[in-house]
Design an enzyme around this catalytic site. Structure first.
Site, short mmCIF file in Angstrom:
data_model
loop_
_atom_site.label_atom_id
_atom_site.label_comp_id
_atom_site.label_asym_id
_atom_site.label_seq_id
_atom_site.Cartn_x
_atom_site.Cartn_y
_atom_site.Cartn_z
N LYS A 251 -58.02 11.27 -66.72
CA LYS A 251 -56.72 10.60 -66.69
C LYS A 251 -55.75 11.37 -67.57
O LYS A 251 -56.00 11.58 -68.77
CB LYS A 251 -56.90 9.16 -67.18
CG LYS A 251 -55.82 8.21 -66.76
CD LYS A 251 -56.27 6.78 -67.08
CE LYS A 251 -55.18 5.78 -66.83
NZ LYS A 251 -55.59 4.43 -67.31
O1 G3P Z 1 -54.44 1.16 -67.62
C1 G3P Z 1 -53.06 1.15 -67.72
C2 G3P Z 1 -52.37 -0.16 -67.46
O2 G3P Z 1 -53.08 -0.92 -66.54
C3 G3P Z 1 -51.95 -0.89 -68.69
O3 G3P Z 1 -51.61 -2.22 -68.44
O4 G3P Z 1 -51.04 -4.49 -69.22
O5 G3P Z 1 -51.10 -2.59 -70.88
O6 G3P Z 1 -49.27 -2.75 -69.20
P1 G3P Z 1 -50.72 -3.05 -69.50
#
Ligand code: G3P
Length: 217
Positions: free
Chosen positions: A87
């Site tokens: 990633k």
């Molecule tokens: O993995 C990246 C993403 O899904 C992060 O989500 O909830 O931290 O915006 P969030």
């Protein structure tokens, strides 16, 4: 549509795997820190354990931000297990790193995608997945779902093989709307996946069936 779980929590990954509908796992440095994982060896071991628990693609994020460091780190991550997807953040050196891994046949997921232009560049560089962050766009009053639709249109126009991995999912409606507009993958907390199960008419209907079933024996 593929279902990934967005967590580094081993219990939740096991629970999702046991459901039989899991296609992969995504993690990021924040999710790893939440589980108290620190140090290179511990991080590597954690990814190895995730690969042993879950089938499918497991995204492991590089912690560095220069081309040289990212390719070194990515090569080490990819060596952990054949299912590891490296990633890479959407930055200039990240584009170069995506191309490097694409040429080497190592799968990549370009993260922190917030615009159609970024998704186009990542696809040109050969990313296997792009991760547009729906919830974080919604958080700043920008329609995250509209971005998924734009990327779908662009990728379909040119037959890009890059898969749209909708991330930053916050609710079951995000998942349903992603399915409507043709995201290839959603990565979600377990809670939003399990919320798809719920309907009060299912609960009351089953209660009635269970009650009536007793009359049959
Ligand atoms: O993995 C990246 C993403 O899904 C992060 O989500 O909830 O931290 O915006 P969030």
């Amino acid at each position: 549509m593929k279902f990934f779980i967005d967590t580094a929590n081993l219990d939740q990954i096991r629970e999702a795997q046991d459901l039989g509908i899991l296609d992969g796992v995504t993690t990021n440095p924040s999710l790893m820190a939440k589980e108290g994982i620190s140090g290179t060896q511990a991080i590597m071991q954690h990814y190895k354990t995730i690969c042993e628990i879950a089938d499918g693609d497991i995204s492991a994020e590089v912690l560095s931000t220069t081309y040289e460091e990212m390719i070194k780190e990515g090569d080490e991550l990819a060596a952990i297990h054949p299912n590891i997807v490296v990633k890479i953040p959407m930055i200039k050196d990240g584009i170069k790193a995506l191309k490097y891994f694409s040429d080497k046949g190592i799968k990549t997921n370009c993260t922190l995608i917030f615009s159609a232009g970024q998704a186009l560049l990542a696809a040109k560089a050969g990313a296997n997945y792009v991760s547009p962050f729906l919830g974080r766009l919604d958080d700043i009053s920008v329609d995250g779902m509209n971005l998924i639709e734009e990327i779908r249109l662009i990728y379909d126009n040119y037959y890009f093989g890059t898969e749209i991995l909708a991330a930053s999912i916050r609710s079951p409606m995000h998942i349903i709307n992603c399915a409507k507009v043709g995201a290839d993958v959603i990565t979600s907390p377990l809670s939003s996946i399990l919320s798809l199960l719920k309907h009060p008419l299912t609960d009351s209907g089953l209660a009635q069936f269970v009650a009536d079933a007793k009359k049959l024996s």
